[in-house]
Write an enzyme that holds these catalytic residues in place. Structure first.
Site, short mmCIF file in Angstrom:
data_model
loop_
_atom_site.label_atom_id
_atom_site.label_comp_id
_atom_site.label_asym_id
_atom_site.label_seq_id
_atom_site.Cartn_x
_atom_site.Cartn_y
_atom_site.Cartn_z
N LEU A 8 -57.34 -93.89 -89.33
CA LEU A 8 -58.65 -94.53 -89.25
C LEU A 8 -59.79 -93.53 -89.35
CD1 LEU A 8 -60.33 -97.06 -88.88
CD2 LEU A 8 -60.08 -96.81 -86.41
N HIS A 9 -60.68 -93.78 -90.30
CA HIS A 9 -61.84 -92.92 -90.49
C HIS A 9 -62.93 -93.65 -91.24
CE1 HIS A 9 -59.66 -92.51 -94.29
NE2 HIS A 9 -60.76 -92.06 -94.85
N PHE A 10 -64.16 -93.23 -90.99
CA PHE A 10 -65.33 -93.65 -91.75
C PHE A 10 -65.88 -92.41 -92.44
CE2 PHE A 10 -64.76 -96.59 -88.31
CZ PHE A 10 -65.15 -97.84 -88.80
#
Length: 439
Positions: A239-241
């Site tokens: 999970l990353h932005f």
């Protein structure tokens, strides 16, 4: 199972070693459980103000006055430039040519050959938005701490604080802001929520709230936060932005919109959802109504995303206007690509239309494509990404149900009207001249 050969973008200097099978040991101070509990990292504790009205505490840029930079904005830029001086990036992104393509939409083209030079073919499953985390593949626990700018955590007293060094307590899974070593633009960073929890790439309520707080705390309209789901050109299932600065408005920010859904809360507060007009990719724009809070807006977006994830519909998100406007853009390009129905001319450009491209900032890897870039080409590429009108209406129904929204269409919008002059920010003094887009 649909699969497609794809060239991964390296976002960390340790990713290449991992792909080679030469994983370095724990002596290099990584972000894994072996090193983090004994590490000391800078900490920015943000004001946890989900229940405050959106319009009361988000800084916007006056039309004729210089923007008062937030502390976090200054901090991020300073630390990012420090990492640049240390030679941690794979190329100097400030030397990449960028221009606004002539035409009514104002698509932005960038020639970025550096992102194309050090890549390896790999297999990605592209027909499943939800996939389990796989520790055997590259993930952000392999990243070295020198790539970290700071931790980003909620404060406990509803005030923002910064600590230049704070020990990571055992049992805590910190959220991390790190550089993207293959940057698209100035200040390109990764936001990795609860890195030690090894969350797969999927939207959840707490993690999205962190991303929204990030945009709000930076408080710079030139700084946008993006998200790619699996199947919508996320290349790492951890999970990353992503986020970066761009000195001109994205075309999606300028596109006319038409209100289609709304939810009213107590005192008239609520959330408004509009559809994009005169943009090649059909999408939704979420905004808070009068008196609505960040939580109201976040909940509507998160509920919509969870519904799309569960229905296996790939999507991208752009958080714009300091968190006051959020674009949700479902897409189907990877599916078309795997089925062999995309024009070969488009495939030859090797453009992966993720959130930045769909929003109108198109990263090109060949000089010829950059020189020949036209509005016709950009529209043709992005139209392949878009859902059909029929499929878009289905998705609208899913969002309406998931976010408890009612139909409320604005009949006064003319879809054929010219795109108005940009309501977006003007050139910012804090962005180096080398990074400004050629007009």
């Amino acid at each position: 199972m649909l699969t497609v050969k794809r060239v991964p973008t390296l976002v960390s200097n340790y990713q290449e070693d991992f792909l080679e099978g030469n994983v370095m040991g724990c002596g290099r101070k990584c972000l894994g459980k072996c090193c983090m509990p004994v590490s000391v990292l800078p900490l920015y504790a943000f004001k946890n103000d989900d229940n405050e009205p959106i319009e009361n505490d988000v800084q916007t840029l006056p039309e004729e006055e210089e923007c008062q930079m937030s502390f976090l904005n200054n901090l991020l830029l300073g630390l990012w430039e420090e990492r640049m001086s240390q030679g941690l990036f794979r190329y100097d992104v400030t030397t990449c040519e960028t221009k606004v393509i002539p035409g009514r939409c104002g698509f932005i083209a960038q020639l970025n050959e550096g992102r194309h030079l050090k890549k390896r073919p790999t297999e990605f499953c592209i027909d499943k938005v939800l996939q389990p985390f796989d520790d055997n593949k590259f993930n952000f626990t392999k990243v070295g701490q020198e790539e970290v700018l700071f931790r980003f955590e909620p404060s406990t007293d509803y005030k923002a604080h910064y600590f230049s060094g704070m020990r990571v307590n055992s049992g805590i899974s910190p959220s991390i802001v790190a550089i993207n070593v293959s940057p698209i633009e100035y200040g390109h960073v990764l936001l990795i929520p609860r890195v030690l929890d090894c969350l797969p790439q999927r939207i959840d309520r707490d993690s999205f709230a962190i991303a929204l707080h990030f945009a709000r705390e930076v408080a710079d309209p030139f700084f946008r936060v993006g998200y790619n789901s699996l199947g919508a050109f996320a290349t790492i299932n951890h999970l990353h932005f992503q986020a970066y600065y761009l000195s001109v408005p994205f075309p999606v920010e300028k596109a006319p919109i038409q209100k289609i859904l709304a939810r009213k809360g107590l005192g008239g507060a609520g959330v408004i959802v509009s559809k994009l007009l005169n943009h090649p990719v059909r999408g939704f724009a979420f905004e808070g109504g009068n008196g609505s809070t960040a939580r109201d807006l976040s909940d509507a977006v998160v509920n919509s995303c969870i519904s799309l994830q569960n229905k296996n519909i790939p999507f991208n998100i752009l958080i714009a206007q300091c968190g006051k406007k959020i674009f949700l853009l479902p897409q189907c390009y990877a599916e078309k690509q795997a089925l062999g129905v995309v024009d070969q001319e488009l495939l030859d450009t090797q453009v992966n239309p993720a959130v930045w491209e769909i929003s109108g900032h198109i990263v090109l890897k060949r000089t010829k494509d950059y020189n020949d870039a036209s509005e016709e080409y950009a529209w043709k590429l992005l139209s392949e990404v878009s859902l059909s009108e029929e499929r878009f209406e289905e998705v609208k129904g899913y969002i309406s149900e998931a976010a408890d929204l009612q139909a409320e269409e604005d009949e006064n919008i003319n879809p054929e009207k010219e795109i108005p002059d940009s309501p977006g920010p003007q050139v910012a003094s804090h962005i180096p001249p080398d990074c400004l887009v050629l007009q």
